[in-house]
Design a protein around this motif. Structure first.
Motif, mmCIF file in Angstrom:
data_model
loop_
_atom_site.group_PDB
_atom_site.id
_atom_site.type_symbol
_atom_site.label_atom_id
_atom_site.label_comp_id
_atom_site.label_asym_id
_atom_site.label_seq_id
_atom_site.Cartn_x
_atom_site.Cartn_y
_atom_site.Cartn_z
ATOM 1 N N GLN A 188 47.964 39.960 40.602
ATOM 2 C CA GLN A 188 46.557 40.147 40.705
ATOM 3 C C GLN A 188 46.176 38.873 41.622
ATOM 4 O OE1 GLN A 188 43.592 41.957 40.212
ATOM 5 N NE2 GLN A 188 42.519 40.175 41.277
ATOM 6 N N ALA A 225 40.966 35.806 43.427
ATOM 7 C CA ALA A 225 40.588 35.189 44.742
ATOM 8 C C ALA A 225 41.639 34.525 45.221
ATOM 9 C CB ALA A 225 39.368 34.593 44.580
ATOM 10 N N PHE A 247 41.437 42.604 34.479
ATOM 11 C CA PHE A 247 40.072 43.137 34.943
ATOM 12 C C PHE A 247 39.971 44.587 34.890
ATOM 13 C CE2 PHE A 247 41.092 39.532 37.720
ATOM 14 C CZ PHE A 247 39.665 39.092 37.834
ATOM 15 N N GLY A 248 38.745 45.107 35.045
ATOM 16 C CA GLY A 248 38.388 46.607 34.831
ATOM 17 C C GLY A 248 39.472 47.446 36.120
ATOM 18 N N GLY A 249 39.321 46.757 37.314
ATOM 19 C CA GLY A 249 39.925 47.350 38.417
ATOM 20 C C GLY A 249 40.101 46.311 39.439
ATOM 21 N N GLU A 251 40.711 46.638 43.810
ATOM 22 C CA GLU A 251 40.701 47.478 44.980
ATOM 23 C C GLU A 251 41.899 47.264 45.951
ATOM 24 O OE1 GLU A 251 38.709 44.792 44.311
ATOM 25 O OE2 GLU A 251 37.777 43.970 46.034
ATOM 26 N N LEU A 263 34.021 52.849 37.405
ATOM 27 C CA LEU A 263 34.928 52.036 37.921
ATOM 28 C C LEU A 263 35.941 52.476 38.862
ATOM 29 C CD1 LEU A 263 36.825 49.210 37.278
ATOM 30 C CD2 LEU A 263 38.437 50.874 35.996
ATOM 31 N N HIS A 317 35.107 49.969 47.501
ATOM 32 C CA HIS A 317 35.581 48.887 48.178
ATOM 33 C C HIS A 317 36.550 49.055 49.441
ATOM 34 C CE1 HIS A 317 34.481 45.390 45.934
ATOM 35 N NE2 HIS A 317 34.941 45.639 44.883
ATOM 36 N N LEU A 323 31.191 36.427 48.387
ATOM 37 C CA LEU A 323 31.664 37.469 47.576
ATOM 38 C C LEU A 323 30.832 38.689 47.390
ATOM 39 C CD1 LEU A 323 34.146 38.471 45.730
ATOM 40 C CD2 LEU A 323 32.779 37.400 43.951
ATOM 41 N N PHE A 377 32.322 33.132 38.861
ATOM 42 C CA PHE A 377 32.402 34.526 38.649
ATOM 43 C C PHE A 377 31.256 35.161 37.720
ATOM 44 C CE2 PHE A 377 33.791 38.636 37.187
ATOM 45 C CZ PHE A 377 34.075 39.276 38.364
ATOM 46 N N TYR A 413 27.317 41.056 41.819
ATOM 47 C CA TYR A 413 27.166 42.642 41.781
ATOM 48 C C TYR A 413 25.919 43.400 41.664
ATOM 49 C CZ TYR A 413 32.456 42.194 40.555
ATOM 50 O OH TYR A 413 33.654 41.957 40.424
ATOM 51 N N ARG A 449 41.572 42.385 28.930
ATOM 52 C CA ARG A 449 40.418 42.699 29.997
ATOM 53 C C ARG A 449 39.298 41.769 29.631
ATOM 54 N NH1 ARG A 449 36.591 47.937 31.063
ATOM 55 N NH2 ARG A 449 35.490 47.272 32.635
ATOM 56 N N LYS A 464 36.418 41.129 30.672
ATOM 57 C CA LYS A 464 35.011 41.709 30.835
ATOM 58 C C LYS A 464 34.659 41.849 29.126
ATOM 59 C CE LYS A 464 32.035 45.121 31.620
ATOM 60 N NZ LYS A 464 31.825 46.377 32.264
HETATM 61 N N1 BES Z 1 37.545 42.808 43.138
HETATM 62 C C1 BES Z 1 36.884 43.034 42.041
HETATM 63 C C2 BES Z 1 37.564 42.024 40.956
HETATM 64 C C3 BES Z 1 37.535 40.846 41.223
HETATM 65 C C4 BES Z 1 36.600 39.958 41.829
HETATM 66 C C5 BES Z 1 38.951 39.861 41.041
HETATM 67 C C6 BES Z 1 36.599 38.608 42.194
HETATM 68 C C7 BES Z 1 39.026 38.534 41.411
HETATM 69 C C8 BES Z 1 37.716 37.785 41.898
HETATM 70 C C9 BES Z 1 36.990 44.413 41.542
HETATM 71 O O1 BES Z 1 36.560 45.507 42.418
HETATM 72 C C10 BES Z 1 35.726 44.455 40.335
HETATM 73 O O2 BES Z 1 34.603 44.231 40.902
HETATM 74 N N2 BES Z 1 36.112 45.046 39.290
HETATM 75 C C11 BES Z 1 35.222 45.226 38.058
HETATM 76 C C12 BES Z 1 34.710 46.693 37.965
HETATM 77 C C13 BES Z 1 33.291 46.867 37.706
HETATM 78 C C14 BES Z 1 32.384 46.159 38.280
HETATM 79 C C15 BES Z 1 33.169 48.379 38.058
HETATM 80 C C16 BES Z 1 35.793 44.613 36.669
HETATM 81 O O3 BES Z 1 37.006 44.386 36.816
HETATM 82 O O4 BES Z 1 35.071 44.516 35.851
#
Ligand code: BES
Ligand code: ZN
Length: 638
Positions: free
Chosen positions: A173, A176, A301-303, A305, A326, A333, A348, A410, A415, A589, A591
């Protein structure tokens, strides 16, 4: 250390490198005094004004016993000035074994020659600059290195942490600033490279990367990859595990362990139409295939890109497609982020705000207006919560992250606030005009990075000046540079939620029993809205009634379970605690688990529970999640 001892150490360093120039690597990357320069990446030591990388060739062996990747990276250089005598790369906890350089002669490659290098003392947030002496305009640099078992950008999983329980698993991962913990490179989104890789793994496993993947590749322990489009370092990604592939559509498919492959392919079956619809609205997809990689539940993370191969948490496989926003997000992205890229981590929001806006739009096209409205309201509530909890300075869209790990700032602000700004512009000029603007913007900055002020310039020239009676630059600047968000910003509404609200109020007032609340089948979003908007304190009998009637403690939906467990903690509802413990141990995860630990730590009794469970859960968490939870569970230091 006395001055004379320090002096001896410095002399020693000079003599092993043999050149004093290398010791002069600027430490400016971490300095955060003075006026901010928007174009400067404060999170990289690289001397990108002198020389940049254009291509990387990797050859790495993956050793699960040592938790180490070892091999070499060959970097192709492009000089921006003829004065460049040093190449400065970013590294973090890498063991650098040897550096070689070579120069192309007329038609053939020259011989590799040993080069001098110096690894500077590590900065806690940024890692160590690696300075390499460049002689006679060499055009390739080869670094022989190995990673550390604690590499911040890698997680090494035991078989017990996987679905199959038989084989280990590795994933990276990089966003950043963690690519530098597994590849020495210019770790800044301002530099883009193409890459090729040879990855050597145990024979039973398969490697995949953010590159062209061949699902037919024989499982023989050697895998080769090619990423022909130039990408920023934070999008370089690798995973190794007992992975199978299943196609979902012409250009889309899923990699996962066999145990979850079919469930994942069914859950994400709409990926192909999402891809097609996004292309229709916002311009062609630039990356060839779009596949998903489903990771074990410790993915923080959730995901993510990663181009051609988004990395996805398994916690969204709910059985009813309720959490597939998601996928829309990571896919989006491919336009906002992977083709048009934020120039620094201060920017960001250009990645995440645009992507969040596109996510809502894609969800509306695929699943209709009712769901779009519900998801927009939930996002708006996330924004309100962020404004209530994030410290003021970090509520700006362009947030000053100098001198700290960007991860520390973060939040949902880039977002949801970013997305709401775009929604406001859309509402003012109309959807058609705004879509046209976005399409042109994505095309114009394709494969480039830009910072906030460049974007504002572009917006001003191409949109604000065209609609002077509808838009104003001052208003946009207020969004970007000030905390909170304007009081008269658009406020999403959902009729479906108005009905829920009414039932919730009647239940709270005692005029409706829980058994009568459910009117037909609520969707996951309706449940989330119901739960997230309950008052902080409920009575013991109210908690018991909700759980008895709706079986919330046993909910299979990880988002609903999350919301319910949070309520359970706030109300010390003990029957949910065994599930809470299991949830915290199984899921990594961030979040989903951060708010739970936060809530637990608010009471003495909760803190005792949190500390006990965290002890058990921590070894299974990713280094990033460990870092976040350490601060919450051990606020006084470990
Ligand atoms: N690119 C991000 C994850 C990220 C952001 C990793 C900043 C490290 C630093 C990814 O696209 C993302 O935003 N994931 C979210 C998904 C959600 C907003 C649908 C997540 O992991 O919660
Ligand atoms: Zn994102």
């Amino acid at each position: 250390m006395t001055f004379s001892r320090l002096f001896i150490v410095v002399i020693f360093l000079f003599s092993i490198t043999g050149i004093s120039g290398l010791a002069n690597v600027s430490n400016a990357a971490s300095s955060h005094k003075g006026k901010l320069q928007p174009e400067k990446d404060y999170h990289s030591f690289a001397n990108t004004d002198e020389v940049i990388l254009t291509h990387i060739d990797l050859d790495l062996a993956v050793d699960f016993d040592k938790k180490q990747m070892r091999g070499h990276a060959v970097m192709s250089l492009k000089y921006l000035t003829d004065k460049a005598e040093t190449l400065v790369l970013d590294t973090r906890a890498l063991n650098i074994e040897k550096v070689e350089v070579r120069k192309k002669t007329e038609a053939k490659q020259g011989k590799w020659k040993k080069a001098k290098f110096l690894l500077r003392k590590a900065d806690p947030a940024l890692g160590s600059a690696l300075a390499i002496a460049l002689k006679d305009g060499v055009d390739e640099v080869k670094v022989h290195y190995s990673t550390s078992p604690e590499a911040s950008g890698l997680q090494w999983l035991t078989p017990a942490q996987t679905a199959g329980k038989k084989h280990p698993f590795l994933f990276s991962q990089a966003q950043a600033i963690h690519a530098r913990s597994f590849i020495p490179l210019q770790d800044t989104p301002q530099v883009r490279v193409t890459y090729n890789a040879t990855i050597r793994t145990p024979k039973a496993l398969r490697a995949v990367m953010s590159a062209e993947n061949d699902p037919e590749a024989e499982r023989n322990g050697v895998y080769t990859f090619k990423m022909p489009q130039a990408i920023p370092s934070y999008l370089i990604a690798i995973a190794v595990g007992d992975l199978e592939f299943k196609a979902m559509g012409k250009r889309t498919g899923v990699y996962a362990e066999a145990e979850i492959l079919n469930a994942a392919a069914a859950e994400f079956a709409d990926t192909e139409s999402m891809l097609e619809e996004t292309e229709k609205k916002f311009g062609p997809y630039s990356w060839g295939r779009y596949d998903l990689l489903i990771l074990p539940p410790s993915f923080p993370f959730g995901g993510m890109e990663n181009p051609r191969l988004s990395f996805i948490t398994p916690t969204v496989i709910a059985g009813d497609k309720s959490l597939v926003a998601l996928i829309a997000h990571e896919l989006a992205h491919s336009w906002s982020g992977n083709t048009v890229t934020n120039a620094t981590w201060r920017d960001l929001w250009l990645n995440e705000g645009f992507t969040t806006y596109l996510t809502y739009r894609i969800m509306e096209i695929i699943y209709g207006e009712r769901r779009f409205k519900m998801e927009s309201v939930l996002g708006y509530q996330d924004l309100e919560a962020a404004v209530a909890s994030v410290k003021e300075d970090d509520q700006r869209l362009a947030v000053d992250v100098r001198g700290r790990d960007p991860d520390d700032a973060f939040s949902n602000i880039p977002y949801e606030k970013g997305s709401l700004l775009l929604t406001e512009i859309e509402h003012k000029i109309g959807r058609e005009a705004f879509d046209e603007f976005l399409k042109t913007y994505f095309a114009k900055y394709q494969f480039q990075s830009l910072h906030t002020e460049e974007f504002l310039d572009y917006l001003n020239t191409h949109l604000i000046k065209r609609y002077p009676d509808k838009l104003s630059l001052d208003r946009v600047k207020q969004w970007v540079y000030e905390s909170g968000f304007p009081a008269d910003a658009p406020k999403p509404q959902s009729d479906a939620f108005t009905i829920i609200e009414d039932k919730r109020e009647r239940w709270l007032a005692g005029g409706l029993i829980a058994r009568k609340i459910r009117h037909g089948e609520w969707t996951v979003h309706e449940w989330l809205f119901f739960l997230n908007n309950l008052p902080e304190q409920l009575s013991a009998s109210q908690m018991a009634e909700l759980d008895r009637v709706f079986e919330l403690t046993e909910s299979k939906n990880n988002e609903i379970a999350h919301s319910w467990l949070l309520i359970a903690i706030r109300n010390d509802y003990q029957p949910a605690y065994p599930r809470l413990e299991k949830y915290l141990v199984e899921i990594g995860r961030r979040k989903l688990i951060t708010p739970l630990y936060d809530a637990l730590m608010k009471t003495k009794k909760g803190a005792v529970f949190a500390k006990r469970v965290y002890k058990k859960a921590r070894p299974g968490y990713h280094p990033l999640a460990q870092g976040t939870m350490d601060k919450i569970v051990y606020p006084e230091g470990k």
